[in-house]
Write an enzyme that holds these catalytic residues in place. Structure first.
Site, mmCIF file in Angstrom:
data_model
loop_
_atom_site.group_PDB
_atom_site.id
_atom_site.type_symbol
_atom_site.label_atom_id
_atom_site.label_comp_id
_atom_site.label_asym_id
_atom_site.label_seq_id
_atom_site.Cartn_x
_atom_site.Cartn_y
_atom_site.Cartn_z
ATOM 1 N N PHE A 34 6.103 3.826 -0.796
ATOM 2 C CA PHE A 34 5.545 2.799 -1.454
ATOM 3 C C PHE A 34 6.599 1.410 -1.268
ATOM 4 C CE2 PHE A 34 5.606 -0.113 -5.189
ATOM 5 C CZ PHE A 34 4.124 -0.257 -5.216
ATOM 6 N N ASP B 124 13.887 0.488 2.823
ATOM 7 C CA ASP B 124 13.463 -0.151 1.559
ATOM 8 C C ASP B 124 14.108 0.488 0.398
ATOM 9 O OD1 ASP B 124 12.347 -0.664 -0.630
ATOM 10 O OD2 ASP B 124 10.267 -0.418 -0.080
ATOM 11 N N LYS C 36 14.332 -5.083 -7.692
ATOM 12 C CA LYS C 36 14.352 -4.355 -8.954
ATOM 13 C C LYS C 36 15.798 -4.746 -9.601
ATOM 14 C CE LYS C 36 10.901 -0.828 -8.741
ATOM 15 N NZ LYS C 36 10.204 -0.654 -7.901
HETATM 16 C C1 LIG Z 1 9.082 -1.376 -6.760
HETATM 17 C C2 LIG Z 1 9.100 -0.885 -5.561
HETATM 18 C C3 LIG Z 1 8.753 -2.121 -4.397
HETATM 19 C C4 LIG Z 1 7.687 -3.102 -4.930
HETATM 20 O O1 LIG Z 1 8.499 -4.190 -5.603
HETATM 21 P P1 LIG Z 1 7.991 -5.242 -6.621
HETATM 22 O O2 LIG Z 1 9.025 -5.965 -7.063
HETATM 23 O O3 LIG Z 1 6.920 -4.669 -7.632
HETATM 24 O O4 LIG Z 1 7.030 -5.810 -5.470
HETATM 25 C C5 LIG Z 1 8.726 -1.842 -3.185
HETATM 26 N N1 LIG Z 1 9.348 -0.803 -2.720
HETATM 27 C C6 LIG Z 1 9.805 0.141 -3.521
HETATM 28 C C7 LIG Z 1 10.457 1.502 -2.838
HETATM 29 C C8 LIG Z 1 10.044 0.031 -4.896
HETATM 30 O O5 LIG Z 1 10.227 1.024 -5.881
#
Ligand SMILES: *Cc1c(COP(=O)(O)O)cnc(C)c1O
Length: 397
Positions: free
Chosen positions: A139, A224, A253
């Site tokens: 994700f 990420d 986050k």
């Molecule tokens: C939450 C998340 C995102 C997206 O972040 P947003 O602030 O909602 O755009 C991307 N990568 C990972 C691993 C995430 O957990």
């Protein structure tokens, strides 16, 4: 009608229907507790999906916001911003990185990483090297480029054509990754532990092997760490467990302890590909959010937050594993630090709803994995309360 019912009815009328929302109307929060508009208290083991790593309304973050709000809320990135500069310095001092690009969300941070990977290769004269390999069940966000990077069809359905240039492989399988590399590959992008995809921890040795593949094939390694960063797994950054440094890392986050922020961190030799005018963000790293992030980061680094994460993480793991021994429908307990997934052989949605009714906030990913990402300041007593509610629900199944 109670206060909650009124808000819920109005919320369902004019706010976009992009979330299946639970019947909770948030009013205030402190530490690991969220209070709704009717005064009911909830033990928050979701923490804004790993955003409130310091709990709700951490005093240092609130104070920094208040002080900065009286001085300067926003100014253009055409000018130098002290809090943003200090934040970049601290992030680089505590990571592999040399330079930080600030934005406002995880998706934007990943967009920046994707753009940097392409631009670096273009500047190098690597003609036709643009493809980024990502993992199934990954994700990376909800923008068009990041749903294209995300290896989950359900996020992509209805939004085609996707952005070209991504290829997906099974997470944790080094041979599949090796076979996927071609003359067009420029980077590999992975979550060190997959969050939304079900809290998937890769096998021992996988990340070091990925690093080696990148070195051997001159590929950029992008981690990420939007969810796993900022102390969540028991190190400031998840890559530090394996001592495998990426070339680019994305954060968002929990970085500012609640307010919206994103960051893309890179080494100098790659970062220089994004020169003046190549990328930007109006709000990225603005004075207000940078001040909050400075406060949040200093608390994580100086207040024993990571030590508490490690200690409470091993306590929570023991308790979750104890439940697994007790209930045959619990298939697996996995995670690191204070990030756990509990895989069930049954659907988890109803359990989440029942927990909400009993004053506990958790969530469920990929249908059957209950996810626990409490604030890193959680106490043993709060873990005991959480386990007791969960045990009560499981006993009725
Ligand atoms: C939450 C998340 C995102 C997206 O972040 P947003 O602030 O909602 O755009 C991307 N990568 C990972 C691993 C995430 O957990």
């Amino acid at each position: 009608m109670s206060g909650s019912e009124n808000w819920i009815e109005r919320g369902l009328t004019h706010v976009a229907k992009t979330y299946g929302r639970y019947p909770l109307v948030a009013a205030s929060g402190t530490g690991c507790w969220l209070t709704d508009i009717d005064g009911k208290r909830y033990l928050d083991f979701l923490a804004g999906v790993a955003v409130n790593n310091l709990g709700h309304c951490h005093p240092k973050v609130v104070k920094a916001l208040q002080e900065q709000a009286e001085k300067l809320l926003h100014c253009s990135n055409f000018y130098h911003i002290p809090a943003q500069i200090e934040l970049a310095e601290i992030l680089c001092q505590n990571s592999f990185g040399d330079r930080v690009f600030f934005c406002n969300s995880g998706a934007e941070a990943n967009e920046a990483a994707i753009k940097l990977a392409r631009k670096y290769n273009s500047d190098k004269g690597h003609k036709g090297r643009f493809e980024i390999i990502t993992a199934n069940a990954s994700f990376h966000g909800r923008t068009l480029a990041t749903i294209s990077a995300t290896g989950q069809e359900k996020m992509q359905t209805g939004f085609t054509p996707l952005m070209p240039g991504f290829k997906y492989v099974p997470f944790g399988e080094i041979l599949a990754l090796e076979e996927a590399i071609s003359a067009t590959t420029c980077a590999i992008m992975l979550e060190p532990i997959q969050g939304e995809g079900g809290v998937n921890v890769p096998p021992e040795g996988y990340l070091p092997a990925v690093r080696k593949l990148c070195n051997d094939n001159e590929l950029l390694l992008i981690f990420d760490e939007v969810q796993v960063g900022m102390g969540r797994t028991g190190h400031l950054f998840a890559y530090q467990h394996d001592n495998v440094e990426p070339d680019i890392m994305t954060l968002a986050k929990a970085l500012a302890g609640g307010p919206p922020i994103g960051a893309m961190i890179a080494r100098e030799k790659h970062a220089e590909a994004l020169g003046p005018g190549t990328h930007g963000s109006t709000f990225g790293g603005n004075p207000l959010v940078a001040a909050a992030a400075l406060a949040a980061l200093s608390s994580i680094l100086e207040d024993g937050v990571i030590d508490n994460c490690v200690a409470m993480g091993s306590y929570l793991r023991k308790k979750l594993e104890h439940l697994k021994e007790k209930y045959p429908f619990i298939v697996d307990v996995r995670g690191r630090g204070l990030m756990f997934g509990m895989e069930l052989s049954i659907e988890g949605g109803e359990i989440v709803k029942t927990a909400l009714g009993r004053g506990l906030l958790i969530n469920c990913t990929v249908g059957k994995v209950l996810r626990f990402v409490p604030p890193l300041i959680v106490t043993q007593n709060e873990i005991d309360q959480m386990i007791s509610i969960l045990d009560g629900i499981f006993a009725e199944i």
